[in-house]
Design a protein around this motif. Structure first.
Motif, PDB file in Angstrom:
ATOM      1  N   TRP A   1      -1.494  29.686  -9.550  1.00  0.00           N
ATOM      2  CA  TRP A   1      -1.324  30.416  -8.334  1.00  0.00           C
ATOM      3  C   TRP A   1      -2.704  30.767  -7.893  1.00  0.00           C
ATOM      4  O   TRP A   1      -2.779  30.946  -6.865  1.00  0.00           O
ATOM      5  CB  TRP A   1      -0.328  31.493  -8.636  1.00  0.00           C
TER       6      TRP A   1
ATOM      7  N   ILE B   1      -3.536  27.875  -6.007  1.00  0.00           N
ATOM      8  CA  ILE B   1      -2.825  27.566  -5.038  1.00  0.00           C
ATOM      9  C   ILE B   1      -3.552  28.481  -4.103  1.00  0.00           C
ATOM     10  O   ILE B   1      -3.652  28.239  -2.584  1.00  0.00           O
ATOM     11  CB  ILE B   1      -1.678  27.859  -4.909  1.00  0.00           C
ATOM     12  N   SER B   2      -4.134  29.826  -4.336  1.00  0.00           N
ATOM     13  CA  SER B   2      -4.357  30.734  -3.380  1.00  0.00           C
ATOM     14  C   SER B   2      -5.912  30.381  -3.117  1.00  0.00           C
ATOM     15  O   SER B   2      -6.186  30.479  -1.807  1.00  0.00           O
ATOM     16  CB  SER B   2      -4.525  32.231  -4.028  1.00  0.00           C
TER      17      SER B   2
ATOM     18  N   VAL C   1      -7.025  27.126  -2.571  1.00  0.00           N
ATOM     19  CA  VAL C   1      -6.825  26.046  -1.781  1.00  0.00           C
ATOM     20  C   VAL C   1      -6.443  26.437  -0.337  1.00  0.00           C
ATOM     21  O   VAL C   1      -6.740  25.881   0.716  1.00  0.00           O
ATOM     22  CB  VAL C   1      -5.871  25.031  -2.487  1.00  0.00           C
ATOM     23  N   THR C   2      -5.621  27.673  -0.443  1.00  0.00           N
ATOM     24  CA  THR C   2      -4.979  27.948   0.927  1.00  0.00           C
ATOM     25  C   THR C   2      -5.621  29.253   1.579  1.00  0.00           C
ATOM     26  O   THR C   2      -5.236  29.859   2.332  1.00  0.00           O
ATOM     27  CB  THR C   2      -3.409  28.513   0.847  1.00  0.00           C
ATOM     28  N   PHE C   3      -6.822  29.425   0.988  1.00  0.00           N
ATOM     29  CA  PHE C   3      -7.529  30.516   1.511  1.00  0.00           C
ATOM     30  C   PHE C   3      -6.974  31.916   1.596  1.00  0.00           C
ATOM     31  O   PHE C   3      -7.078  32.682   2.291  1.00  0.00           O
ATOM     32  CB  PHE C   3      -8.032  30.217   2.895  1.00  0.00           C
TER      33      PHE C   3
ATOM     34  N   LEU D   1      -3.531  32.453   1.381  1.00  0.00           N
ATOM     35  CA  LEU D   1      -2.175  32.629   2.000  1.00  0.00           C
ATOM     36  C   LEU D   1      -1.176  32.349   0.835  1.00  0.00           C
ATOM     37  O   LEU D   1       0.121  32.868   0.789  1.00  0.00           O
ATOM     38  CB  LEU D   1      -2.055  31.362   3.128  1.00  0.00           C
ATOM     39  N   GLY D   2      -1.536  31.435  -0.293  1.00  0.00           N
ATOM     40  CA  GLY D   2      -0.671  31.438  -1.111  1.00  0.00           C
ATOM     41  C   GLY D   2      -0.257  32.627  -2.145  1.00  0.00           C
ATOM     42  O   GLY D   2       0.755  32.651  -2.640  1.00  0.00           O
TER      43      GLY D   2
END
Length: 105
Positions: A75, A78-79, A81-83, A85-86
């Motif tokens: 996570w 993921i966070s 990579v999604t700036f 939002l993850g």
């Protein structure tokens, strides 16, 4: 059946201050461990009360902060990579995991 949470203001402030300090010291990395601590903090102070008999059954959360390091690392990525939002979805997934790993005493 009713749910009762015993969260005092002092407990909440102490928990928040601890995590703010940890977040500052670790430059935000502690924020990925915070949802686990938060879920466990609330669940362990919650009980189920039978309205007819008054019997209380305490909830116990069986997770710890370091048992899911792989989940946390996933996570984190993921966070990043999604700036960020993850992280919102991560918070919900941790609550799902915490409730699924909780039991009544």
């Amino acid at each position: 059946m009713n749910i009762k949470a015993d969260l005092s203001i002092l407990d909440i402030i102490g928990h928040l201050v601890l995590w703010v300090v940890l977040s500052i010291i670790t430059f935000g990395i502690a924020l990925f461990f915070f949802p686990y601590s938060f879920a466990r903090f609330v669940i362990n102070r919650t009980s189920l009360v039978d309205a007819s008999t008054g019997v209380e059954r305490k909830m116990i959360c069986d997770i710890n902060l370091f048992s899911n390091v792989g989940h946390i690392i996933l996570w984190m990525l993921i966070s990043l990579v999604t700036f960020g939002l993850g992280y919102v979805f991560y918070f919900y997934r941790v609550w799902n995991y915490a409730l699924n790993n909780s039991r009544f005493e």
